[in-house]
Design a protein around this motif. Structure first.
Motif, PDB file in Angstrom:
ATOM      1  N   PRO A 194     -27.957 -42.658  18.130  1.00  0.00           N
ATOM      2  CA  PRO A 194     -28.676 -43.326  17.051  1.00  0.00           C
ATOM      3  C   PRO A 194     -29.556 -42.324  16.293  1.00  0.00           C
ATOM      4  O   PRO A 194     -30.148 -41.440  16.907  1.00  0.00           O
ATOM      5  CB  PRO A 194     -29.557 -44.340  17.798  1.00  0.00           C
ATOM      6  N   PHE A 195     -29.604 -42.453  14.984  1.00  0.00           N
ATOM      7  CA  PHE A 195     -30.434 -41.552  14.181  1.00  0.00           C
ATOM      8  C   PHE A 195     -31.327 -42.366  13.264  1.00  0.00           C
ATOM      9  O   PHE A 195     -30.834 -43.214  12.517  1.00  0.00           O
ATOM     10  CB  PHE A 195     -29.560 -40.667  13.276  1.00  0.00           C
ATOM     11  N   PHE A 196     -32.600 -42.111  13.309  1.00  0.00           N
ATOM     12  CA  PHE A 196     -33.503 -42.706  12.338  1.00  0.00           C
ATOM     13  C   PHE A 196     -34.389 -41.589  11.808  1.00  0.00           C
ATOM     14  O   PHE A 196     -35.242 -41.071  12.529  1.00  0.00           O
ATOM     15  CB  PHE A 196     -34.332 -43.822  12.981  1.00  0.00           C
ATOM     16  N   GLU A 213     -33.722 -38.297  11.074  1.00  0.00           N
ATOM     17  CA  GLU A 213     -33.606 -37.129  11.947  1.00  0.00           C
ATOM     18  C   GLU A 213     -33.008 -35.929  11.215  1.00  0.00           C
ATOM     19  O   GLU A 213     -32.395 -35.064  11.848  1.00  0.00           O
ATOM     20  CB  GLU A 213     -32.734 -37.444  13.177  1.00  0.00           C
ATOM     21  N   ASP A 265     -29.529 -45.490  11.464  1.00  0.00           N
ATOM     22  CA  ASP A 265     -30.258 -46.753  11.589  1.00  0.00           C
ATOM     23  C   ASP A 265     -31.214 -46.933  10.408  1.00  0.00           C
ATOM     24  O   ASP A 265     -32.425 -46.978  10.582  1.00  0.00           O
ATOM     25  CB  ASP A 265     -31.014 -46.730  12.931  1.00  0.00           C
ATOM     26  N   ASN A 288     -33.096 -50.569   8.878  1.00  0.00           N
ATOM     27  CA  ASN A 288     -33.532 -50.122  10.193  1.00  0.00           C
ATOM     28  C   ASN A 288     -33.609 -51.314  11.152  1.00  0.00           C
ATOM     29  O   ASN A 288     -34.424 -52.214  10.976  1.00  0.00           O
ATOM     30  CB  ASN A 288     -34.902 -49.436  10.067  1.00  0.00           C
ATOM     31  N   GLY A 298     -33.713 -50.818  14.569  1.00  0.00           N
ATOM     32  CA  GLY A 298     -34.312 -50.377  15.830  1.00  0.00           C
ATOM     33  C   GLY A 298     -33.266 -49.733  16.734  1.00  0.00           C
ATOM     34  O   GLY A 298     -32.071 -50.037  16.649  1.00  0.00           O
ATOM     35  N   LYS A 299     -33.771 -48.863  17.602  1.00  0.00           N
ATOM     36  CA  LYS A 299     -32.884 -48.059  18.436  1.00  0.00           C
ATOM     37  C   LYS A 299     -31.932 -48.906  19.285  1.00  0.00           C
ATOM     38  O   LYS A 299     -30.755 -48.593  19.416  1.00  0.00           O
ATOM     39  CB  LYS A 299     -33.760 -47.186  19.336  1.00  0.00           C
ATOM     40  N   ALA A 321     -29.175 -50.237  17.268  1.00  0.00           N
ATOM     41  CA  ALA A 321     -28.296 -49.137  16.855  1.00  0.00           C
ATOM     42  C   ALA A 321     -27.361 -48.763  18.006  1.00  0.00           C
ATOM     43  O   ALA A 321     -26.146 -48.594  17.813  1.00  0.00           O
ATOM     44  CB  ALA A 321     -29.132 -47.932  16.421  1.00  0.00           C
ATOM     45  N   GLY A 342     -30.818 -38.499  19.219  1.00  0.00           N
ATOM     46  CA  GLY A 342     -30.431 -37.533  18.209  1.00  0.00           C
ATOM     47  C   GLY A 342     -31.482 -36.466  17.952  1.00  0.00           C
ATOM     48  O   GLY A 342     -31.381 -35.711  16.993  1.00  0.00           O
ATOM     49  N   ASP A 343     -32.517 -36.406  18.791  1.00  0.00           N
ATOM     50  CA  ASP A 343     -33.592 -35.444  18.523  1.00  0.00           C
ATOM     51  C   ASP A 343     -33.590 -34.287  19.515  1.00  0.00           C
ATOM     52  O   ASP A 343     -34.553 -33.552  19.629  1.00  0.00           O
ATOM     53  CB  ASP A 343     -34.948 -36.153  18.540  1.00  0.00           C
ATOM     54  N   GLN A 355     -33.894 -34.308  22.642  1.00  0.00           N
ATOM     55  CA  GLN A 355     -34.701 -34.445  23.860  1.00  0.00           C
ATOM     56  C   GLN A 355     -33.781 -34.582  25.060  1.00  0.00           C
ATOM     57  O   GLN A 355     -34.171 -34.309  26.180  1.00  0.00           O
ATOM     58  CB  GLN A 355     -35.633 -35.642  23.750  1.00  0.00           C
ATOM     59  N   ARG A 391     -39.080 -32.914  21.447  1.00  0.00           N
ATOM     60  CA  ARG A 391     -38.350 -33.330  20.255  1.00  0.00           C
ATOM     61  C   ARG A 391     -38.303 -32.137  19.308  1.00  0.00           C
ATOM     62  O   ARG A 391     -39.292 -31.448  19.104  1.00  0.00           O
ATOM     63  CB  ARG A 391     -39.156 -34.495  19.692  1.00  0.00           C
ATOM     64  N   SER A 427     -41.997 -38.704  17.127  1.00  0.00           N
ATOM     65  CA  SER A 427     -41.503 -39.878  17.839  1.00  0.00           C
ATOM     66  C   SER A 427     -41.964 -41.117  17.094  1.00  0.00           C
ATOM     67  O   SER A 427     -43.041 -41.154  16.516  1.00  0.00           O
ATOM     68  CB  SER A 427     -42.055 -39.885  19.266  1.00  0.00           C
ATOM     69  N   LYS A 428     -41.108 -42.135  17.106  1.00  0.00           N
ATOM     70  CA  LYS A 428     -41.474 -43.362  16.409  1.00  0.00           C
ATOM     71  C   LYS A 428     -42.268 -44.292  17.311  1.00  0.00           C
ATOM     72  O   LYS A 428     -42.487 -45.449  16.994  1.00  0.00           O
ATOM     73  CB  LYS A 428     -40.203 -44.076  15.917  1.00  0.00           C
ATOM     74  N   TRP A 429     -42.656 -43.768  18.480  1.00  0.00           N
ATOM     75  CA  TRP A 429     -43.317 -44.636  19.454  1.00  0.00           C
ATOM     76  C   TRP A 429     -44.791 -44.333  19.554  1.00  0.00           C
ATOM     77  O   TRP A 429     -45.187 -43.325  20.105  1.00  0.00           O
ATOM     78  CB  TRP A 429     -42.667 -44.445  20.821  1.00  0.00           C
TER      79      TRP A 429
HETATM   80  N1  UDP Z   1     -34.177 -44.311  16.668  1.00  0.00           N
HETATM   81  C1  UDP Z   1     -33.394 -45.229  15.974  1.00  0.00           C
HETATM   82  N2  UDP Z   1     -34.000 -46.288  15.366  1.00  0.00           N
HETATM   83  C2  UDP Z   1     -35.345 -46.486  15.411  1.00  0.00           C
HETATM   84  C3  UDP Z   1     -36.134 -45.541  16.145  1.00  0.00           C
HETATM   85  C4  UDP Z   1     -35.515 -44.476  16.753  1.00  0.00           C
HETATM   86  O1  UDP Z   1     -32.182 -45.099  15.902  1.00  0.00           O
HETATM   87  O2  UDP Z   1     -35.833 -47.450  14.833  1.00  0.00           O
HETATM   88  C5  UDP Z   1     -33.518 -43.148  17.324  1.00  0.00           C
HETATM   89  C6  UDP Z   1     -34.144 -41.795  16.985  1.00  0.00           C
HETATM   90  O3  UDP Z   1     -33.586 -41.266  15.815  1.00  0.00           O
HETATM   91  C7  UDP Z   1     -33.783 -40.981  18.205  1.00  0.00           C
HETATM   92  C8  UDP Z   1     -33.827 -41.997  19.331  1.00  0.00           C
HETATM   93  O4  UDP Z   1     -33.674 -43.285  18.710  1.00  0.00           O
HETATM   94  O5  UDP Z   1     -32.475 -40.438  18.119  1.00  0.00           O
HETATM   95  C9  UDP Z   1     -35.115 -41.930  20.119  1.00  0.00           C
HETATM   96  O6  UDP Z   1     -36.204 -42.121  19.259  1.00  0.00           O
HETATM   97  P1  UDP Z   1     -37.603 -41.381  19.440  1.00  0.00           P
HETATM   98  O7  UDP Z   1     -37.376 -39.913  19.617  1.00  0.00           O
HETATM   99  O8  UDP Z   1     -38.462 -41.808  18.312  1.00  0.00           O
HETATM  100  O9  UDP Z   1     -38.115 -42.032  20.784  1.00  0.00           O
HETATM  101  P2  UDP Z   1     -38.713 -41.272  22.076  1.00  0.00           P
HETATM  102  O10 UDP Z   1     -37.824 -40.091  22.354  1.00  0.00           O
HETATM  103  O11 UDP Z   1     -40.088 -40.893  21.720  1.00  0.00           O
HETATM  104  O12 UDP Z   1     -38.608 -42.320  23.145  1.00  0.00           O
END
Ligand code: UDP
Ligand code: MG
Length: 318
Positions: free
Chosen positions: A13-15, A17, A46, A74, A76-77, A80, A98-99, A101, A203, A208-210
Motif C-alpha cells: 500500500p502507498f499513501f 510515498e 491509496d 484514501n 486507509g491502509k 488498501a 512501501g516506506d 521499514q 522510514r 508516519s501517518k500515525w
Molecule cells: N498507508 C496507506 N494508507 C494510509 C496510511 C498509510 O496505504 O492511509 C501505507 C503507507 O504508505 C505505508 C504503510 O501504509 O506504505 C504504513 O504506513 P506508515 O508508515 O504511515 O505506518 P507505520 O509504519 O508508522 O506503522
C-alpha cells in the motif's frame, strides 16, 4: 491476457510515498530475482496527493510485473491491503509497507518457512527502537489487554509484514466485516503460523501517518472489534453495586431502628448519584460504540473503490 497465477504476489500500500518508490523497487526486485519465482507486485495507491501514482506508473516501464491499482480516495491502509489481497493471483502473497521499514530481504527466510508448509509467516520486530519511550510500553499494554479480552492473541511486534499461503489469503477474503482490524484477522484465521524476527528500519523519507491519538483510536478499535468484554462488564458492575446497595440498606434500617432517626446524609447521597450517573453514562457510551459498528456493518458498503488498474505490458498504459 493470459491468466496464469504467479508463484508470488507482493502487495504494497502507498499513501504519499513518492520518495520511497524507486528505492523500494531497487531493493525488492533483486530479492525477487534471487528467489527465481514468477511474481507480480501489486501497488495500491491509496488516494495519494503527491505524485506517487505517476512514479508507480513510471516504475512499470522497468518492471512490467508491477500492477498499479488506484483507489478512488484514501481508504486507509487496511482497506488498501484488503484490495490488494482481493486482486492478488499468486500462490503466496507477501504484504509489506512501501516506506522500506520492512526490509525486502526478509522475504528469503519467509519463503523458506512457507515452503516448509507454514501458512502464515509473519515478520516480528526484534526491537521497537523506532517507537520511542511512550509508544513501546503503551503498545505492549495493548497486546496484553487484547489477549485477555478476545478469543485470539496477537503477538506483540507482529504487523502487516507477512507472507501468506493461498489458503490463508482465501480465508482472509472470506471474512466479510467492513471494520478490518487486520492484526486481529490474521490471528483469527488460524493455520500454522511462524515468526521471522527482523530489524525494523527507519522510514526512508516522509512521515508516519500515525500520531499517538491515531494509535489510541486504533487500539480501542481493535479491542471493540474482537471482544464483547467491554459490553459485558456492566452486568458485573451492576450486580456488584446492587449487592453493595442491599447491604447498605440493611445497615441503614438496622441503625435507624436501634439509634433512631439520623441526620440526612447529603454527601453520601450526592456521591452515590454522581458515581452511578457516571457509570451509567459510561456504559451507554460503550453500548454506542458497538451500535455504531453494527450500523457501519449493516450498510454493507464496499471496503474500497477502485478507480483504475494498470497492468500487463506497460505500452498498453493510457
Ligand atoms: N498507508 C496507506 N494508507 C494510509 C496510511 C498509510 O496505504 O492511509 C501505507 C503507507 O504508505 C505505508 C504503510 O501504509 O506504505 C504504513 O504506513 P506508515 O508508515 O504511515 O505506518 P507505520 O509504519 O508508522 O506503522
Ligand atoms: Mg512506516
Amino acid at each position: 491476457m493470459v491468466e496464469t497465477s504467479p508463484e508470488l504476489s507482493v502487495v504494497v500500500p502507498f499513501f504519499n510515498e513518492t520518495g520511497n518508490i524507486d528505492p523500494l523497487f531497487q531493493r525488492l526486485l533483486p530479492v525477487l530475482d534471487s528467489l527465481g519465482v514468477t511474481a507480480e507486485i501489486i501497488c495500491i495507491d491509496d488516494g495519494s496527493k503527491d505524485d506517487t501514482h505517476e512514479r508507480l506508473i513510471a516504475a512499470r516501464k522497468q518492471a512490467p510485473m508491477i500492477r498499479v491499482v488506484k483507489l478512488s480516495r484514501n481508504f486507509g491502509k487496511e482497506a488498501a491491503i484488503t484490495s490488494g489481497l482481493d486482486i492478488a493471483r499468486g500462490k503466496a502473497v507477501l504484504i509489506m509497507d512501501g516506506d522500506l521499514q520492512h526490509p525486502p530481504e526478509v522475504l528469503i527466510p519467509m519463503m523458506e518457512a512457507l515452503n516448509r508448509g507454514i501458512d502464515v509467516v509473519y515478520g516480528l520486530r526484534k526491537s521497537r527502537k523506532t517507537d520511542g519511550a511512550v509508544r513501546g510500553p503503551l503498545s505492549n499494554m495493548f497486546y496484553r489487554i487484547f489477549a485477555q479480552t478476545s478469543e485470539v492473541a496477537i503477538p506483540a511486534g507482529a504487523g502487516d509484514f507477512r507472507l501468506l499461503s493461498r489458503r490463508a489469503v482465501d480465508a482472509l477474503k472470506s471474512l466479510p466485516e467492513q471494520n478490518r482490524f487486520m492484526k486481529g484477522l490474521y490471528a483469527w484465521i488460524g493455520f500454522s503460523q511462524q515468526a521471522i524476527p527482523y530489524e525494523v528500519e527507519q522510514r526512508r523519507t516522509g512521515a508516519s501517518k500515525w500520531s499517538l491519538g491515531h494509535l489510541f483510536a486504533y487500539a480501542w478499535h481493535g479491542i471493540v472489534s474482537f471482544s464483547t468484554v467491554p459490553l459485558r462488564v456492566w452486568s458485573f458492575f451492576g450486580g456488584f453495586t446492587a449487592v453493595l446497595a442491599l447491604i447498605y440498606a440493611v445497615w441503614i434500617v438496622a441503625k435507624t431502628l436501634v439509634l433512631g432517626r439520623d441526620t440526612p446524609g447529603y454527601a453520601t447521597l450526592a456521591t452515590a448519584i454522581f458515581f452511578l450517573g457516571g457509570l451509567q453514562l459510561l456504559s451507554i457510551g460503550i453500548l454506542g460504540e458497538y451500535i455504531a459498528r453494527i450500523f457501519a456493518e449493516t450498510k454493507r458498503r464496499p471496503i474500497y473503490i477502485i478507480e483504475d488498474i494498470q497492468q500487463g505490458p506497460p505500452d498498453a498504459d493510457a
